[in-house]
Write a protein that holds these residues in place. Sequence first.
Motif, PDB file in Angstrom:
ATOM      1  N   VAL A  13       1.384   8.962   6.085  1.00 39.88           N
ATOM      2  CA  VAL A  13       0.790   9.577   7.274  1.00 39.88           C
ATOM      3  C   VAL A  13      -0.113  10.742   6.865  1.00 39.88           C
ATOM      4  O   VAL A  13      -1.212  10.909   7.396  1.00 39.88           O
ATOM      5  CB  VAL A  13       1.880  10.057   8.260  1.00 39.88           C
ATOM      6  N   GLU A  25       3.546  13.308  11.516  1.00 40.91           N
ATOM      7  CA  GLU A  25       3.807  13.966  10.225  1.00 40.91           C
ATOM      8  C   GLU A  25       4.815  15.096  10.403  1.00 40.91           C
ATOM      9  O   GLU A  25       5.704  15.293   9.565  1.00 40.91           O
ATOM     10  CB  GLU A  25       2.494  14.490   9.643  1.00 40.91           C
ATOM     11  N   LEU A  44       3.201   5.975  15.596  1.00 36.61           N
ATOM     12  CA  LEU A  44       2.552   5.073  14.646  1.00 36.61           C
ATOM     13  C   LEU A  44       2.402   3.651  15.182  1.00 36.61           C
ATOM     14  O   LEU A  44       1.607   2.872  14.650  1.00 36.61           O
ATOM     15  CB  LEU A  44       3.341   5.056  13.334  1.00 36.61           C
ATOM     16  N   LEU A  91      -1.217  11.714  15.015  1.00 41.09           N
ATOM     17  CA  LEU A  91      -0.815  11.533  13.617  1.00 41.09           C
ATOM     18  C   LEU A  91      -0.198  12.818  13.064  1.00 41.09           C
ATOM     19  O   LEU A  91       0.783  12.777  12.312  1.00 41.09           O
ATOM     20  CB  LEU A  91      -2.014  11.123  12.771  1.00 41.09           C
TER      21      LEU A  91
END
Length: 215
Positions: free
Chosen positions: A78, A55, A41, A51
């Motif tokens: 997210v 997650e 991130l 991403l």
Amino acid sequence: KTWEAAITGYETIRAVDANYKSDHVTAQLYQSYLNAADNVLMEPSPTLEALQAAESYFSRALSLHPQDTETLARRADVRNTIEVRLVNKYIEDAEAALVGQADSLTALRTAQEYFVKALELRPDDATVLIKFQSAQNYLAAIDAYSKSAWEDVISSMEQVVGQDPEYAEGTARQVLYEALISRGDNYTAAGEYLLALDDFQRAAILARQMPNSTT
């Protein structure tokens, strides 16, 4: 420090002996998941795949501490970002399928499949719904056109043209024009002259909107 390597190491320890320094290993593994997600991130423009990896790290951290509210909130953020990115990507892919071949049924069906994927993620997204419905109506109209079902062609294609007069690079408007002329001819043959006149007038309005149209 490579957090992925730490994760692999701690996961291996737990797999070999779940009781070995259980509290310490669990705490370290939990923090390693969070640190690995943070690394992703902190990237200026993380890819969709990155991403999704972040997650996954949050989800794995929550498998160790399911009630951690901060981690739950961060995973939700997210997931929302991933959802938005995926929806945008599906819309881009759908529109890319139509570029240069918007009058191709194969291209339209491909676009429709992408719209379906987008709607699975955002079923109430107005933009996606409109684009999806236009693709559906266009396909239904083309199918009806092949059967000379002028009522159905006109009903479906009017909705498409109403949303976008240039849909399918103008093919939608052309098909609607031809369907109105054909139905008008049928009304004329049946002696329904007022109905025929109405269709011809509507066709004339469409004709004036077409490039290089003549009087």
